[in-house]
Design an enzyme around this catalytic site. Sequence first.
Site, PDB file in Angstrom:
ATOM      1  CG  HIS A  80      -9.441   4.591  18.228  1.00 26.97           C
ATOM      2  ND1 HIS A  80      -8.249   3.990  17.738  1.00 26.97           N
ATOM      3  CD2 HIS A  80      -9.925   4.997  17.201  1.00 26.97           C
ATOM      4  CE1 HIS A  80      -7.822   3.916  16.398  1.00 26.97           C
ATOM      5  NE2 HIS A  80      -9.047   4.617  15.925  1.00 26.97           N
TER       6      HIS A  80
ATOM      7  CB  VAL B 160      -2.166  -8.239  -2.962  1.00 24.85           C
ATOM      8  CG1 VAL B 160      -1.707  -7.066  -2.886  1.00 24.85           C
ATOM      9  CG2 VAL B 160      -3.669  -8.196  -3.538  1.00 24.85           C
TER      10      VAL B 160
ATOM     11  CE  LYS C  28      -9.131  15.094  16.962  1.00 24.56           C
ATOM     12  NZ  LYS C  28      -9.504  13.664  16.728  1.00 24.56           N
TER      13      LYS C  28
ATOM     14  N   GLY D 102       0.984  -1.284  -0.063  1.00 32.47           N
ATOM     15  CA  GLY D 102       0.001  -0.021  -0.058  1.00 32.47           C
ATOM     16  C   GLY D 102       0.793   1.436   0.084  1.00 32.47           C
TER      17      GLY D 102
ATOM     18  CG  ASP E  17     -14.567   4.835  12.502  1.00 31.55           C
ATOM     19  OD1 ASP E  17     -13.752   4.330  11.964  1.00 31.55           O
ATOM     20  OD2 ASP E  17     -14.712   6.180  12.782  1.00 31.55           O
TER      21      ASP E  17
ATOM     22  CE  LYS F   9     -10.522   1.550  13.383  1.00 28.51           C
ATOM     23  NZ  LYS F   9     -10.573   3.138  12.707  1.00 28.51           N
TER      24      LYS F   9
ATOM     25  CG  ASP G  81      -6.067   1.514  18.834  1.00 29.40           C
ATOM     26  OD1 ASP G  81      -6.023   2.698  19.158  1.00 29.40           O
ATOM     27  OD2 ASP G  81      -7.385   0.880  18.967  1.00 29.40           O
ATOM     28  CG  HIS G  82      -4.461   6.413  15.396  1.00 22.53           C
ATOM     29  ND1 HIS G  82      -5.553   5.946  15.034  1.00 22.53           N
ATOM     30  CD2 HIS G  82      -4.260   7.587  15.786  1.00 22.53           C
ATOM     31  CE1 HIS G  82      -6.500   6.815  15.035  1.00 22.53           C
ATOM     32  NE2 HIS G  82      -5.855   8.090  15.540  1.00 22.53           N
TER      33      HIS G  82
ATOM     34  CB  THR H 100       0.767   4.254  -4.504  1.00 25.57           C
ATOM     35  OG1 THR H 100      -0.311   3.242  -4.146  1.00 25.57           O
ATOM     36  CG2 THR H 100       1.885   3.710  -4.994  1.00 25.57           C
ATOM     37  N   GLY H 101      -0.447   4.511  -1.059  1.00 25.98           N
ATOM     38  CA  GLY H 101      -1.841   4.933  -0.598  1.00 25.98           C
ATOM     39  C   GLY H 101      -1.822   5.989   0.385  1.00 25.98           C
TER      40      GLY H 101
END
Length: 505
Positions: free
Chosen positions: A242, A88, A347, A10, A237, A150, A179-180, A12-13
């Site tokens: 998280h 892939v 936020k 991935g 999500d 995730k 899990d960032h 180029t993602g």
Amino acid sequence: MEPATIVLFGATGDLAKRKIYPALYNMFLDGKLPQPFSLFGLGRREWTDESFQANIEKSIKQFSRRAPVDPESIKSFISAFRYRVLDVGCEEDYRKLLEQVEKREMELGIPQNRLFYLSVGPELFETIALQILGSGLGTVKGWKRLVIEKPFGHDLDSARLLNQTLSQAFTEQEIYRIDHYLGKPIVQRLESLQQAHPVFHDLWMDRKIANVQITANESVGVEERAGYYDRAGAIKDMFQNHMLQLLMMTAVYIPKESTSGKGSSKKTKVMEALKPLQKETVRNHVVRGQYSEGSIKGNAVAGYKAEPGIAPESMNDTFIAARLQIDNDDWQGVPFYIRTGKRLKEKSTRIVVEFQDAMEPASQESLAPNLLVFELSPEETITLQLHSSKPGRSETFQPIELDLGTNPMNSPEAYENLIWDALRGDPTFFAHWNEVELSWLWVTPILEAFAENKVPLLPYEAGSYGPAEADALLEADGFHWWFDDKQHLTSDRKGRTSYAYHTND
Ligand code: BG6
């Protein structure tokens, strides 16, 4: 750190462009990359090494936390990058890749340490893992590791199936599930804070805590992810991963020797002790909402059902709040409140630990309770707000603010921390399979109750703090969400004492 090769699927993602290359670049500047270092980027696009390197440079200039970018250092950094076109599903492509990786390892004289980073859609995880196994790419004389992002499944069964397949190619010790939120600097400091400061240690251990509030409010809407988000909702999500990870991190006291994975088993214990909900009574503990039109910072925004790609009859949740109970000796009787949602007023991601009052109720009236506040985003601060008596006037109290903040500009971002840990083989801040499985298990009654419409889907105005019912969850227990509408204990510093105490910057 031993020399290693990163094999990035991935390449180029969007994630690679926004997060991975800037993170690697900052790690390079901080001397946190293995030497020598080699990276093979893989994608479907017909790029060359040169166009790949040019794209990386561009992404760093756009997204690196350090600016301006130094031309010499970037030149030396991107020289480690190679690009290969890979389908892939095509075995032959993996065999060719193996030859090229081996050749490069020989050229550089580095051991066969390979970190496979899957920055691709979850539907490709299994195919890639099995191809790595089948092609021999994963047969190494050094170490091999798999980094994945995730979502780890979309429910309990799919997560289990995915894990079974991945474990044909990689052991649990070799799988690093990102899990960032676990990479966020303040989350990573929870451990050292609890350990290094006797005051915090005692506060935690004494369990003089009245409640814990975990908030992840976002002002953005569904953005360009309608297809994914309308199936996931806030529950899958954000909440299942998280938010539950933040709960685990807050509820454990992670021992210093956590590199051996003990931190994870403590987190697992928290999840095991989390009191299960019953489908029929989920509505007593969980509030779900969906945004309707409104305005954020003076800009009119559309309701969820009117967003591009969302069906007008969508019953998806864009907000969830819940009251949770950890059923163990440490946390008995201390409610955890969690909320997260899109298109909210601002936020803000924070954990608030509210302490019990030591005062008799009669003298408390004008007092706010003591709070320990971890601001994760957009600020990165840790603040302890205490009340002390005013000199000479023992019947009145004033807040003392203890600021343990860091400067976000100087602190590594989540991806820098996490990629560094994966390269060093430290699993502390990754999601262990047990945690993922228990999290899915715990949310299952909620998913079922949502699917069967047993929990009302409450509209809330974009730009608000979510449905009023989310406030009522706390009010029923005599609490309220802290810091909505900035009702901040120390917002007016006049006449108040403030101590700044910087730990590591
Ligand atoms: C992602 C979710 O995992 O986290 C997004 O898929 C969400 O929907 C994002 O916006 C929030 O992350 P952060 O770091 O901006 O709080």
